[in-house]
Design an enzyme around this catalytic site. Structure first.
Site, PDB file in Angstrom:
ATOM      1  N   TYR A  85      -0.242   9.696   7.148  1.00  0.00           N
ATOM      2  CA  TYR A  85      -1.520  10.209   6.617  1.00  0.00           C
ATOM      3  C   TYR A  85      -2.124   9.176   5.669  1.00  0.00           C
ATOM      4  O   TYR A  85      -2.354   9.428   4.498  1.00  0.00           O
ATOM      5  CB  TYR A  85      -1.257  11.539   5.895  1.00  0.00           C
ATOM      6  N   ALA A 136       3.940  -1.672  10.520  1.00  0.00           N
ATOM      7  CA  ALA A 136       5.271  -2.107  10.073  1.00  0.00           C
ATOM      8  C   ALA A 136       6.203  -0.906   9.939  1.00  0.00           C
ATOM      9  O   ALA A 136       7.367  -0.949  10.370  1.00  0.00           O
ATOM     10  CB  ALA A 136       5.158  -2.837   8.741  1.00  0.00           C
ATOM     11  N   GLN A 154       6.110   1.828  11.598  1.00  0.00           N
ATOM     12  CA  GLN A 154       6.452   2.353  12.923  1.00  0.00           C
ATOM     13  C   GLN A 154       7.781   1.758  13.406  1.00  0.00           C
ATOM     14  O   GLN A 154       8.543   2.403  14.120  1.00  0.00           O
ATOM     15  CB  GLN A 154       5.343   2.037  13.919  1.00  0.00           C
ATOM     16  N   HIS A 161      -3.162   1.793  18.066  1.00  0.00           N
ATOM     17  CA  HIS A 161      -3.117   0.335  18.114  1.00  0.00           C
ATOM     18  C   HIS A 161      -2.051  -0.047  19.145  1.00  0.00           C
ATOM     19  O   HIS A 161      -1.025   0.618  19.256  1.00  0.00           O
ATOM     20  CB  HIS A 161      -2.742  -0.209  16.730  1.00  0.00           C
ATOM     21  N   ASP A 168      -8.208  -6.653  18.797  1.00  0.00           N
ATOM     22  CA  ASP A 168      -8.282  -6.056  17.455  1.00  0.00           C
ATOM     23  C   ASP A 168      -7.781  -7.005  16.381  1.00  0.00           C
ATOM     24  O   ASP A 168      -8.406  -7.182  15.328  1.00  0.00           O
ATOM     25  CB  ASP A 168      -7.451  -4.771  17.433  1.00  0.00           C
ATOM     26  N   GLU A 192     -10.343  -8.417  13.381  1.00  0.00           N
ATOM     27  CA  GLU A 192     -10.152  -8.157  11.949  1.00  0.00           C
ATOM     28  C   GLU A 192      -9.837  -9.429  11.186  1.00  0.00           C
ATOM     29  O   GLU A 192     -10.132  -9.531   9.994  1.00  0.00           O
ATOM     30  CB  GLU A 192      -9.070  -7.096  11.726  1.00  0.00           C
ATOM     31  N   GLU A 225     -28.690 -13.482  -1.815  1.00  0.00           N
ATOM     32  CA  GLU A 225     -29.018 -14.293  -0.623  1.00  0.00           C
ATOM     33  C   GLU A 225     -27.847 -14.351   0.353  1.00  0.00           C
ATOM     34  O   GLU A 225     -28.025 -14.724   1.512  1.00  0.00           O
ATOM     35  CB  GLU A 225     -29.389 -15.717  -1.067  1.00  0.00           C
ATOM     36  N   SER A 248     -39.576 -13.784   8.795  1.00  0.00           N
ATOM     37  CA  SER A 248     -40.699 -14.730   8.932  1.00  0.00           C
ATOM     38  C   SER A 248     -40.437 -15.711  10.068  1.00  0.00           C
ATOM     39  O   SER A 248     -39.298 -15.952  10.472  1.00  0.00           O
ATOM     40  CB  SER A 248     -40.837 -15.518   7.625  1.00  0.00           C
TER      41      SER A 248
HETATM   42  N1  LIG Z   1      -6.907   1.749   9.015  1.00  0.00           N
HETATM   43  C1  LIG Z   1      -7.728   2.046  10.002  1.00  0.00           C
HETATM   44  O1  LIG Z   1      -8.838   2.557   9.825  1.00  0.00           O
HETATM   45  C2  LIG Z   1      -7.296   1.819  11.430  1.00  0.00           C
HETATM   46  C3  LIG Z   1      -8.258   1.694  12.430  1.00  0.00           C
HETATM   47  C4  LIG Z   1      -7.841   1.618  13.758  1.00  0.00           C
HETATM   48  C5  LIG Z   1      -6.486   1.636  14.063  1.00  0.00           C
HETATM   49  N2  LIG Z   1      -5.558   1.727  13.054  1.00  0.00           N
HETATM   50  C6  LIG Z   1      -4.133   1.837  13.411  1.00  0.00           C
HETATM   51  O2  LIG Z   1      -3.714   3.162  13.083  1.00  0.00           O
HETATM   52  C7  LIG Z   1      -2.355   3.162  12.648  1.00  0.00           C
HETATM   53  C8  LIG Z   1      -2.278   3.721  11.227  1.00  0.00           C
HETATM   54  O3  LIG Z   1      -3.002   2.828  10.414  1.00  0.00           O
HETATM   55  P1  LIG Z   1      -3.347   3.183   8.886  1.00  0.00           P
HETATM   56  O4  LIG Z   1      -4.266   2.115   8.393  1.00  0.00           O
HETATM   57  O5  LIG Z   1      -3.783   4.605   8.794  1.00  0.00           O
HETATM   58  O6  LIG Z   1      -1.888   3.040   8.236  1.00  0.00           O
HETATM   59  P2  LIG Z   1      -1.495   2.872   6.677  1.00  0.00           P
HETATM   60  O7  LIG Z   1      -1.135   1.461   6.430  1.00  0.00           O
HETATM   61  O8  LIG Z   1      -2.564   3.483   5.847  1.00  0.00           O
HETATM   62  O9  LIG Z   1      -0.144   3.758   6.622  1.00  0.00           O
HETATM   63  C9  LIG Z   1      -0.189   5.055   7.175  1.00  0.00           C
HETATM   64  C10 LIG Z   1       0.891   5.880   6.534  1.00  0.00           C
HETATM   65  O10 LIG Z   1       2.166   5.266   6.705  1.00  0.00           O
HETATM   66  C11 LIG Z   1       2.959   5.640   5.579  1.00  0.00           C
HETATM   67  N3  LIG Z   1       4.068   4.701   5.437  1.00  0.00           N
HETATM   68  C12 LIG Z   1       3.973   3.380   5.130  1.00  0.00           C
HETATM   69  N4  LIG Z   1       5.212   2.839   5.094  1.00  0.00           N
HETATM   70  C13 LIG Z   1       6.077   3.845   5.403  1.00  0.00           C
HETATM   71  C14 LIG Z   1       7.480   3.922   5.552  1.00  0.00           C
HETATM   72  N5  LIG Z   1       8.239   2.834   5.380  1.00  0.00           N
HETATM   73  N6  LIG Z   1       8.041   5.114   5.865  1.00  0.00           N
HETATM   74  C15 LIG Z   1       7.248   6.215   6.063  1.00  0.00           C
HETATM   75  N7  LIG Z   1       5.910   6.223   5.945  1.00  0.00           N
HETATM   76  C16 LIG Z   1       5.346   5.035   5.625  1.00  0.00           C
HETATM   77  C17 LIG Z   1       2.017   5.576   4.406  1.00  0.00           C
HETATM   78  O11 LIG Z   1       2.461   6.498   3.418  1.00  0.00           O
HETATM   79  C18 LIG Z   1       0.706   6.046   5.026  1.00  0.00           C
HETATM   80  O12 LIG Z   1       0.548   7.421   4.799  1.00  0.00           O
HETATM   81  C19 LIG Z   1      -1.890   1.698  12.760  1.00  0.00           C
HETATM   82  O13 LIG Z   1      -1.320   1.504  14.029  1.00  0.00           O
HETATM   83  C20 LIG Z   1      -3.210   0.930  12.651  1.00  0.00           C
HETATM   84  O14 LIG Z   1      -3.132  -0.341  13.239  1.00  0.00           O
HETATM   85  C21 LIG Z   1      -5.928   1.821  11.746  1.00  0.00           C
HETATM   86  C1  LIG Z   2     -10.621  -0.929  10.861  1.00  0.00           C
HETATM   87  C2  LIG Z   2     -10.082  -2.012  11.771  1.00  0.00           C
HETATM   88  C3  LIG Z   2     -10.140  -3.373  11.071  1.00  0.00           C
HETATM   89  O1  LIG Z   2     -10.901  -2.069  12.959  1.00  0.00           O
HETATM   90  C4  LIG Z   2      -8.678  -1.666  12.261  1.00  0.00           C
HETATM   91  O2  LIG Z   2      -8.362  -2.456  13.387  1.00  0.00           O
HETATM   92  C5  LIG Z   2      -7.562  -1.792  11.243  1.00  0.00           C
HETATM   93  O3  LIG Z   2      -6.544  -2.428  11.570  1.00  0.00           O
HETATM   94  O4  LIG Z   2      -7.710  -1.201  10.156  1.00  0.00           O
HETATM   95 MG   LIG Z   3      -9.917  -2.628  14.627  1.00  0.00          MG
HETATM   96 MG   LIG Z   4      -6.554  -3.384  13.388  1.00  0.00          MG
END
Ligand SMILES: NC(=O)c1ccc[n+]([C@@H]2O[C@H](COP(=O)([O-])OP(=O)(O)OC[C@H]3O[C@@H](n4cnc5c(N)ncnc54)[C@H](O)[C@@H]3O)[C@@H](O)[C@H]2O)c1
Ligand SMILES: CC(C)(O)[C@@H](O)C(=O)O
Ligand SMILES: [Mg+2]
Ligand SMILES: [Mg+2]
Length: 348
Positions: free
Chosen positions: A38, A101, A103, A124, A208, A212, A244, A270
């Site tokens: 979360y 990480a 995961q 992802h 992706d 980023e 700017e 312009s």
């Molecule tokens: N951040 C984004 O908006 C975004 C956008 C697209 C895809 N993603 C993908 O979605 C997935 C989640 O991304 P995110 O940015 O929400 O993740 P995040 O880095 O915010 O971590 C998500 C959750 O993992 C928990 N966590 C971290 N280390 C932990 C551990 N060792 N043990 C248990 N829980 C742990 C944290 O408490 C956090 O609630 C990833 O695969 C990411 O690449 C993220």
């Molecule tokens: C939001 C992004 C950059 O598109 C996503 O890929 C992430 O890893 O947070």
């Molecule tokens: Mg992205």
């Molecule tokens: Mg990404």
């Protein structure tokens, strides 16, 4: 699937017209969606699912800020908020939204709960594509699917509340039940995607990681700094240099690009600006093209994945990231920006 022409290339996309929310709700009506993690995507997707009437629970370690946030967002301990293990047990579709990480660390726990017929969902392609580093190899009896919102989970939720949607890619790595496509498209619609375009786990993560590190986050900050520093070195004030370099882009010009493309934005500037931009755009393109070649090679080789895993697996990864983000925040460029933002009429 609708066939559409993207710049001369025909692609298949899923829009809300041919897969309306009602169809997604019907597809998912017997599923228990367990959102594991979360952080940023977890809240965005879980809250949108819940608002769309989907049966969603959250699995999050405690104590943690994320667990507390889930409670603030209305998930109830023991009813819709559980430990990661309990949520894995109850879920029929496991949305693996821990950090990439984390995961890796939690994979053994997750894997043992993936009984035949369940689905493992990612946002992802990282864990699956780089499984030589992550060891994330799902058992055969489960669907393995992906919906990757092309934007922040924070925007996914804000857009949903505004009646808009973020575009997402979707992919199927493994279809054990014959239901993988229906499940992934239904979830893509139910988490609030504007439309869905099909990809693969590998193409999603390669693009992706490139985006980023490139135009979306890394290159744009580098470009801002380079121009700001030249302006300041030549005697321009911080407010003039920031306006700017950043403020005009975000407030005036990028909204025009978003509205109707780059030529539309140019046409609303312009003729002096148009001439100059058209003369210089290729110089900048050619200067950074080699950097983008190196970047993509580093992504494709798995080097970027290794760098991310090695760094974000450290116990103090969050603190280290926060130190570097603080350096950005405290820089003259972004401190000037903080003051400029305060002067926006809507913030006065
Ligand atoms: N951040 C984004 O908006 C975004 C956008 C697209 C895809 N993603 C993908 O979605 C997935 C989640 O991304 P995110 O940015 O929400 O993740 P995040 O880095 O915010 O971590 C998500 C959750 O993992 C928990 N966590 C971290 N280390 C932990 C551990 N060792 N043990 C248990 N829980 C742990 C944290 O408490 C956090 O609630 C990833 O695969 C990411 O690449 C993220
Ligand atoms: C939001 C992004 C950059 O598109 C996503 O890929 C992430 O890893 O947070
Ligand atoms: Mg992205
Ligand atoms: Mg990404």
């Amino acid at each position: 699937m609708a066939k559409m022409n993207f710049g001369g290339v025909e692609e298949s996309v899923v829009t809300r017209d041919e897969f309306p929310l009602a169809k997604a709700q019907e597809t998912l009506k017997d599923e228990v969606i367990a959102v594991i993690g979360y952080g940023v995507q977890g809240p965005g997707q879980a809250l949108n699912l819940r608002d769309n009437g989907i049966n969603v629970i959250v699995g999050q370690r405690k104590p943690s800020k994320s667990y507390d946030k889930a409670i603030e967002d209305g998930f109830v301990p023991g009813e819709t908020l559980f430990s990661i293990e309990e949520a894995l047990e109850k879920g029929t579709i496991i949305m693996y939204l821990l950090s990439d990480a984390a995961q890796i660390e939690l994979w053994p726990t997750v894997k043992e709960k993936l009984t035949p017929g369940k689905a493992l969902y990612f946002s992802h392609g990282f864990g699956i594509t780089y499984n030589d580093q992550t060891n994330i190899i799902p058992p055969e009896g489960v669907d393995v699917i992906l919906v990757a919102p092309k934007g922040s989970g924070t925007s996914l939720r804000r857009f949903f509340l505004e009646g808009r949607g973020l575009n997402s890619s979707f992919a199927i790595h493994q279809d054990a039940t014959g239901k993988a496509r229906d499940r992934v498209v239904a979830l893509g619609i139910a988490v609030g995607s504007g439309y869905l375009f099909e990809t693969t786990f590998k193409r999603e993560v390669y693009s992706d990681l490139t985006g980023e590190r490139g135009s979306l986050m890394g290159a744009i900050q580098g470009l801002f700094e380079a121009q700001y520093n030249v302006l300041r070195k030549n005697g321009h004030s911080p407010s003039e240099a920031f306006n700017e370099t950043v403020e005009e882009l975000t407030q005036s010009l990028m909204p025009l690009v978003a509205e109707n493309g780059m030529d539309w934005m140019y046409a609303n500037c312009s003729t002096t600006a148009q001439r100059g931009a058209l003369d210089w755009k290729d110089k900048f393109r050619d200067a950074v093209a080699p950097v983008f070649e190196d970047l993509y090679a580093s992504v494709a080789s798995g080097k970027e994945a290794k760098l991310s895993i090695d760094s974000n697996s450290q116990p103090d990864y969050r603190e280290k990231l926060e130190v570097e983000l603080a350096e950005l925040h405290d820089s003259e460029l972004w401190q000037a920006g903080k003051q400029v933002r305060k002067l926006r009429p809507e913030n006065a």
